[in-house]
Design a protein around this motif. Sequence first.
Motif, PDB file in Angstrom:
ATOM      1  N   MET A   1       0.805  -1.183   0.000  1.00  0.00           N
ATOM      2  CA  MET A   1       0.000   0.000   0.000  1.00  0.00           C
ATOM      3  C   MET A   1       0.853   1.253   0.000  1.00  0.00           C
ATOM      4  O   MET A   1       1.910   1.257   0.569  1.00  0.00           O
ATOM      5  CB  MET A   1      -0.884   0.033   1.204  1.00  0.00           C
ATOM      6  N   THR A   2       0.359   2.294  -0.660  1.00  0.00           N
ATOM      7  CA  THR A   2       1.145   3.500  -0.801  1.00  0.00           C
ATOM      8  C   THR A   2       0.327   4.707  -0.400  1.00  0.00           C
ATOM      9  O   THR A   2      -0.587   5.100  -1.105  1.00  0.00           O
ATOM     10  CB  THR A   2       1.597   3.670  -2.265  1.00  0.00           C
ATOM     11  N   PRO A   3       0.623   5.309   0.751  1.00  0.00           N
ATOM     12  CA  PRO A   3      -0.120   6.508   1.122  1.00  0.00           C
ATOM     13  C   PRO A   3       0.318   7.688   0.273  1.00  0.00           C
ATOM     14  O   PRO A   3       1.462   7.778  -0.137  1.00  0.00           O
ATOM     15  CB  PRO A   3       0.250   6.710   2.594  1.00  0.00           C
ATOM     16  N   ASN A   4      -0.608   8.614  -0.028  1.00  0.00           N
ATOM     17  CA  ASN A   4      -0.251   9.823  -0.743  1.00  0.00           C
ATOM     18  C   ASN A   4       0.369  10.793   0.251  1.00  0.00           C
ATOM     19  O   ASN A   4      -0.327  11.510   0.953  1.00  0.00           O
ATOM     20  CB  ASN A   4      -1.503  10.456  -1.371  1.00  0.00           C
TER      21      ASN A   4
ATOM     22  N   VAL B   1      -1.006  -2.117  -6.681  1.00  0.00           N
ATOM     23  CA  VAL B   1      -1.272  -1.129  -5.649  1.00  0.00           C
ATOM     24  C   VAL B   1      -2.732  -1.272  -5.271  1.00  0.00           C
ATOM     25  O   VAL B   1      -3.620  -1.135  -6.115  1.00  0.00           O
ATOM     26  CB  VAL B   1      -0.982   0.295  -6.150  1.00  0.00           C
ATOM     27  N   LEU B   2      -3.002  -1.588  -4.015  1.00  0.00           N
ATOM     28  CA  LEU B   2      -4.388  -1.798  -3.568  1.00  0.00           C
ATOM     29  C   LEU B   2      -5.115  -0.476  -3.385  1.00  0.00           C
ATOM     30  O   LEU B   2      -6.295  -0.353  -3.712  1.00  0.00           O
ATOM     31  CB  LEU B   2      -4.405  -2.582  -2.263  1.00  0.00           C
ATOM     32  N   GLY B   3      -4.413   0.496  -2.837  1.00  0.00           N
ATOM     33  CA  GLY B   3      -5.049   1.771  -2.584  1.00  0.00           C
ATOM     34  C   GLY B   3      -4.041   2.783  -2.109  1.00  0.00           C
ATOM     35  O   GLY B   3      -2.875   2.454  -1.845  1.00  0.00           O
ATOM     36  N   SER B   4      -4.449   4.014  -2.012  1.00  0.00           N
ATOM     37  CA  SER B   4      -3.598   5.070  -1.476  1.00  0.00           C
ATOM     38  C   SER B   4      -4.484   6.107  -0.808  1.00  0.00           C
ATOM     39  O   SER B   4      -5.624   6.327  -1.229  1.00  0.00           O
ATOM     40  CB  SER B   4      -2.752   5.723  -2.573  1.00  0.00           C
ATOM     41  N   ALA B   5      -3.972   6.716   0.242  1.00  0.00           N
ATOM     42  CA  ALA B   5      -4.746   7.740   0.941  1.00  0.00           C
ATOM     43  C   ALA B   5      -3.806   8.622   1.742  1.00  0.00           C
ATOM     44  O   ALA B   5      -2.678   8.230   2.064  1.00  0.00           O
ATOM     45  CB  ALA B   5      -5.786   7.106   1.867  1.00  0.00           C
ATOM     46  N   GLY B   6      -4.270   9.782   2.053  1.00  0.00           N
ATOM     47  CA  GLY B   6      -3.487  10.697   2.867  1.00  0.00           C
ATOM     48  C   GLY B   6      -4.281  11.940   3.178  1.00  0.00           C
ATOM     49  O   GLY B   6      -5.415  12.135   2.695  1.00  0.00           O
TER      50      GLY B   6
ATOM     51  N   LEU C   1      -9.380  -0.596   3.548  1.00  0.00           N
ATOM     52  CA  LEU C   1     -10.018   0.691   3.813  1.00  0.00           C
ATOM     53  C   LEU C   1      -9.638   1.239   5.185  1.00  0.00           C
ATOM     54  O   LEU C   1      -9.336   2.431   5.340  1.00  0.00           O
ATOM     55  CB  LEU C   1     -11.536   0.546   3.712  1.00  0.00           C
ATOM     56  N   LEU C   2      -9.650   0.374   6.197  1.00  0.00           N
ATOM     57  CA  LEU C   2      -9.252   0.806   7.541  1.00  0.00           C
ATOM     58  C   LEU C   2      -7.818   1.317   7.542  1.00  0.00           C
ATOM     59  O   LEU C   2      -7.499   2.336   8.177  1.00  0.00           O
ATOM     60  CB  LEU C   2      -9.397  -0.355   8.524  1.00  0.00           C
ATOM     61  N   HIS C   3      -6.949   0.604   6.842  1.00  0.00           N
ATOM     62  CA  HIS C   3      -5.536   0.983   6.742  1.00  0.00           C
ATOM     63  C   HIS C   3      -5.389   2.361   6.101  1.00  0.00           C
ATOM     64  O   HIS C   3      -4.726   3.252   6.641  1.00  0.00           O
ATOM     65  CB  HIS C   3      -4.808  -0.085   5.925  1.00  0.00           C
ATOM     66  N   GLU C   4      -6.013   2.538   4.933  1.00  0.00           N
ATOM     67  CA  GLU C   4      -5.822   3.787   4.208  1.00  0.00           C
ATOM     68  C   GLU C   4      -6.478   4.971   4.905  1.00  0.00           C
ATOM     69  O   GLU C   4      -5.948   6.084   4.893  1.00  0.00           O
ATOM     70  CB  GLU C   4      -6.350   3.636   2.777  1.00  0.00           C
TER      71      GLU C   4
ATOM     72  N   SER D   1       7.324  -4.488   9.673  1.00  0.00           N
ATOM     73  CA  SER D   1       6.694  -5.747   9.269  1.00  0.00           C
ATOM     74  C   SER D   1       7.117  -6.912  10.155  1.00  0.00           C
ATOM     75  O   SER D   1       6.642  -8.036   9.979  1.00  0.00           O
ATOM     76  CB  SER D   1       7.020  -6.056   7.805  1.00  0.00           C
ATOM     77  N   ASP D   2       8.013  -6.668  11.132  1.00  0.00           N
ATOM     78  CA  ASP D   2       8.438  -7.725  12.063  1.00  0.00           C
ATOM     79  C   ASP D   2       7.467  -7.905  13.221  1.00  0.00           C
ATOM     80  O   ASP D   2       7.623  -8.833  14.023  1.00  0.00           O
ATOM     81  CB  ASP D   2       9.826  -7.400  12.640  1.00  0.00           C
ATOM     82  N   ALA D   3       6.489  -7.016  13.348  1.00  0.00           N
ATOM     83  CA  ALA D   3       5.564  -7.099  14.486  1.00  0.00           C
ATOM     84  C   ALA D   3       4.809  -8.427  14.477  1.00  0.00           C
ATOM     85  O   ALA D   3       4.464  -8.977  13.440  1.00  0.00           O
ATOM     86  CB  ALA D   3       4.576  -5.940  14.446  1.00  0.00           C
ATOM     87  N   LYS D   4       4.566  -8.928  15.654  1.00  0.00           N
ATOM     88  CA  LYS D   4       3.831 -10.196  15.840  1.00  0.00           C
ATOM     89  C   LYS D   4       3.033 -10.084  17.138  1.00  0.00           C
ATOM     90  O   LYS D   4       3.636  -9.921  18.195  1.00  0.00           O
ATOM     91  CB  LYS D   4       4.817 -11.366  15.924  1.00  0.00           C
ATOM     92  N   ARG D   5       1.696  -9.997  17.141  1.00  0.00           N
ATOM     93  CA  ARG D   5       0.807 -10.263  16.043  1.00  0.00           C
ATOM     94  C   ARG D   5       0.900  -9.221  14.926  1.00  0.00           C
ATOM     95  O   ARG D   5       1.324  -8.091  15.171  1.00  0.00           O
ATOM     96  CB  ARG D   5      -0.635 -10.359  16.512  1.00  0.00           C
ATOM     97  N   ASN D   6       0.444  -9.597  13.702  1.00  0.00           N
ATOM     98  CA  ASN D   6       0.470  -8.664  12.594  1.00  0.00           C
ATOM     99  C   ASN D   6      -0.405  -7.453  12.895  1.00  0.00           C
ATOM    100  O   ASN D   6      -1.477  -7.575  13.485  1.00  0.00           O
ATOM    101  CB  ASN D   6      -0.002  -9.351  11.310  1.00  0.00           C
ATOM    102  N   GLN D   7       0.078  -6.282  12.464  1.00  0.00           N
ATOM    103  CA  GLN D   7      -0.603  -5.033  12.732  1.00  0.00           C
ATOM    104  C   GLN D   7      -1.231  -4.448  11.460  1.00  0.00           C
ATOM    105  O   GLN D   7      -0.716  -4.627  10.355  1.00  0.00           O
ATOM    106  CB  GLN D   7       0.373  -4.025  13.339  1.00  0.00           C
ATOM    107  N   LEU D   8      -2.350  -3.743  11.633  1.00  0.00           N
ATOM    108  CA  LEU D   8      -3.045  -3.136  10.508  1.00  0.00           C
ATOM    109  C   LEU D   8      -2.126  -2.227   9.707  1.00  0.00           C
ATOM    110  O   LEU D   8      -2.179  -2.207   8.473  1.00  0.00           O
ATOM    111  CB  LEU D   8      -4.253  -2.334  11.014  1.00  0.00           C
TER     112      LEU D   8
END
Length: 477
Positions: free
Chosen positions: A1-4, A102-107, A184-187, A441-448
């Motif tokens: 994912m790529t935020p603007n 690219v799934l989405g972008s937002a900012g 959507l939650l991520h962006e 990306s090393d976080a465990k549990r995986n994070q949004l």
Amino acid sequence: MTPNNLRRLRQAAALVLLACALGGASAAAKITIVNTNEPGVGFNDPTPVAPIGGNKGTTLGQQRLLAFQHAAGIWAATLTSKVAVRVGASFVPLACTADSAVLGSAGANDIFADFPNAPKPDTWYPSALASKLAGVDQADPGEPHIRARFNSRLGLFSDCMPGNPFYLGLDSKHGTQIDLVAVLLHEMAHGLGFQTFTDGQSGERAGGKPSVWDHFMLDNRSDKLWLAMDDAERRASATSGDGLSWNGANVSGAVPFVLAPKSNLAVGGPAAGGAAGNYDVGDASFGPALGMNAVTGQLMPVAGQAGSEGLACTVLNEANALAVKDNIALVERGGCAFTDKARHLQQAGARAMIVADNAPGAVTGLGGEDPTVVIPAVRITQQAGAALKARLLAHNGTASGVVASLGINPDRLAGTDHLRRLLLFTPAEYSPGSSVSHFSSDAKRNQLMEPSINDDLKQALVPPFDLTTPLLKDIGW
């Protein structure tokens, strides 16, 4: 994912207020979706579809909008603001190939400093947060606080991950598909303020002012905040691998209740020599998780086989099967899916699989899904793999004298530094739109808010599942 990561974004096209507002008496905030699609496309796509996973829309456009409203409702129930948040949203063609997209972008659509009640002077805040803190809308009339775009072609065309469209259900039962609600939650989080407006690639501040993010980003090697660094120091920090931590009190206080201990490979035995010691590993998204009861065995290599495109990519021959039986198998990445390798090793009686990367880089995990895999699997760097393979050259076919133990390090939490501060995503090669403005990306549990969407995410934004809301609280939400 790529935020603007744009400081200011103005679009001349008129905004069509189509959506409903999320929030009200039972919610702490209100989020209004502003549909910017033209008729017949995106949110207005009339393609008939069957209801799925609680999404009762009967056209593709309706289901996209209902999924967006569902995600906005989750955020509305989590945040507080007297000013309604406007999200200018659309589904449009984005960058795509047959294998990636690219799934989405937002900012943030705009940023503000020194507005009424600004907690930190001379500091940029995203539009939605500045309006919340001021108690009065800071955006121009009719302008959205957040801009968001999502890939309208995903999975629907042969050149855009064919057969892998967004899952439009609201129930998280997406299987191997990409859960649109999670995306959507991520962006939306990026638009709410989960981003810096300082350019990590150049180190330069927008308009000479720091972002509110810069007050909480700490280089854990020098103990300097980005706020106190010069451009060159910020550039180095943004490509430090694991050198940039989040220093906010809300995140740091929640980390022990959200993240699990770090996985670890311990190597010893009479033949280990200079390769003895502890190694960082990347966890697999399939198979059992590592725990306090370590999986231990002699480390054995898998040799190439005729007709196999990569190590363990086909059923193991007699010699390889004899080598890995009741041992831990070491293979190299490549030739087939990680799950294929694990399944073939499991069939041969291996206790666990270690995959050595075939290219330089930091430790990352193993992707894939296969419920039939019941042995643990991890990934190590190319450098670590070379060191271990060198100690296995003298093995006798059934034993190596090198003992591997896969478990956890209870003194370290995955995705944190030595003081349990959460790491940010800062790979050695700067990734525009991903570096700095995501969790490691090393976080465990995986994070949004990792740089990619993981299959096991829940529609949860708070501890004990997720650290996104604590971070937004750190910056002022």
